[in-house]
Design an enzyme around this catalytic site. Sequence first.
Site, PDB file in Angstrom:
ATOM      1  N   HIS A 133      40.251  46.675  51.205  1.00 35.08           N
ATOM      2  CA  HIS A 133      39.663  47.894  51.201  1.00 35.08           C
ATOM      3  C   HIS A 133      37.955  48.276  50.869  1.00 35.08           C
ATOM      4  O   HIS A 133      38.170  48.755  50.151  1.00 35.08           O
ATOM      5  CB  HIS A 133      40.537  49.151  50.854  1.00 35.08           C
ATOM      6  CG  HIS A 133      40.971  50.530  50.438  1.00 35.08           C
ATOM      7  ND1 HIS A 133      40.134  50.997  51.409  1.00 35.08           N
ATOM      8  CD2 HIS A 133      41.751  51.317  50.326  1.00 35.08           C
ATOM      9  CE1 HIS A 133      40.236  51.955  51.970  1.00 35.08           C
ATOM     10  NE2 HIS A 133      41.945  52.848  51.065  1.00 35.08           N
ATOM     11  N   GLN A 136      36.396  51.964  49.731  1.00 37.83           N
ATOM     12  CA  GLN A 136      37.250  52.081  47.955  1.00 37.83           C
ATOM     13  C   GLN A 136      36.902  51.877  46.670  1.00 37.83           C
ATOM     14  O   GLN A 136      36.159  52.991  45.632  1.00 37.83           O
ATOM     15  CB  GLN A 136      38.620  52.005  48.799  1.00 37.83           C
ATOM     16  CG  GLN A 136      40.370  52.427  47.097  1.00 37.83           C
ATOM     17  CD  GLN A 136      39.371  54.232  47.151  1.00 37.83           C
ATOM     18  OE1 GLN A 136      40.089  54.675  47.786  1.00 37.83           O
ATOM     19  NE2 GLN A 136      39.147  54.980  46.034  1.00 37.83           N
ATOM     20  N   ASP A 229      48.047  52.213  41.792  1.00 38.38           N
ATOM     21  CA  ASP A 229      48.067  52.087  43.434  1.00 38.38           C
ATOM     22  C   ASP A 229      49.762  52.531  43.468  1.00 38.38           C
ATOM     23  O   ASP A 229      50.679  52.190  42.398  1.00 38.38           O
ATOM     24  CB  ASP A 229      47.667  51.588  44.116  1.00 38.38           C
ATOM     25  CG  ASP A 229      47.736  52.199  46.127  1.00 38.38           C
ATOM     26  OD1 ASP A 229      48.155  53.006  45.412  1.00 38.38           O
ATOM     27  OD2 ASP A 229      47.623  50.411  46.849  1.00 38.38           O
ATOM     28  N   ARG A 315      34.947  58.961  48.260  1.00 35.93           N
ATOM     29  CA  ARG A 315      34.629  58.375  49.070  1.00 35.93           C
ATOM     30  C   ARG A 315      33.706  58.703  50.706  1.00 35.93           C
ATOM     31  O   ARG A 315      33.203  58.975  51.378  1.00 35.93           O
ATOM     32  CB  ARG A 315      36.166  58.947  50.028  1.00 35.93           C
ATOM     33  CG  ARG A 315      37.259  57.847  49.262  1.00 35.93           C
ATOM     34  CD  ARG A 315      37.319  56.325  49.107  1.00 35.93           C
ATOM     35  NE  ARG A 315      37.396  56.091  50.012  1.00 35.93           N
ATOM     36  CZ  ARG A 315      38.608  55.589  51.652  1.00 35.93           C
ATOM     37  NH1 ARG A 315      39.440  56.331  50.472  1.00 35.93           N
ATOM     38  NH2 ARG A 315      38.096  55.351  52.004  1.00 35.93           N
TER      39      ARG A 315
END
Length: 331
Positions: A133, A136, A229, A315
């Site tokens: 990712h 991120q 997460d 982001r």
Amino acid sequence: MNLKGRNFLTLKDFTPEEITYLIDLAAEYKDKKKKGILHDTLRGKNIALIFEKTSTRTRCSFEVAAHDLGMGTTYLDPSGSQIGKKESIADTARVLGRMFDGIEYRGFEQAIVEELAKHAGVPVWNGLTNEYHPTQMLADMLTIREHFGHLEGIKLTYMGDARYNMGNSLMIVCAKLGMHFTACTAKEYFPDAALVAECEEYAKQSGATITLTEDVDAGTKDTDVIYTDVWVSMGEPEEVWAERIAKLSPYKVTKAVMDNAGKDAVFLHCLPAFHDLKTKIGKEQSEKYGFTELEVTDEVFESKQSLVFDEAENRMHTIKAVIAATLGAVL
């Protein structure tokens, strides 16, 4: 720094200097955005956004970033594309590459975004795969640097299932940027040994360290950043809930965990988070397993130590930097 034409698939492909450049560029774009200074340097360009896994932050970040840069976007949701169903990934890439200036992919195996990049002929950006990712990571690093003023030497502890995109990517970026990464979780949820070895090689160059531990007190002691997460990701089967809750509950981020960390420690989460029961899935799983909070308590999530909404905003700024840099239209 010239990143024009580059794909953005995993931070393993980028040097520490290139990663830092993208963070710096994102900070510049953020400053211009806050000051209302136009930076629509990509007028006339268009990008395709392929989402096999839906998302609030990733979609909005790409669409707003592209709009600010003067670009058009076409969103393809799981029902809006024949990729991998009636049309091969390679053929899809070659079609979209003739129509668009860049392609974002958010979905499943890393092999899919790698194949898109192989055939598209235009930059391809990884919005999330099972393994990595990278967008991120840039947002996380920008957020940490904004708070602490630096990245090198920062201690970051990731709690939860560290085998997939978040654990993998945080370990990579910390190793590249001279940060100290700890995966604090049950042993069966440690990152893949081969990737750990690869990151240890990065760490030799940067001065970073990598630690894997099952001990919550040791793993969070005096750390600067506590990160977690969700324990069950989109697309995983229903039956994994019971196992994850049983094995990962000792690694919930609580006030006691934050108190054990450094006195100025902050909390990060890539979102969405099960910090309460105000979601459909949260309510459904709560009725089955009897929890009120999962990977993080509401007390921590809503505390002054929590930077999750700064992180979410970032982001957009970091994705804007990736688009601009790889399409060759930086400030």
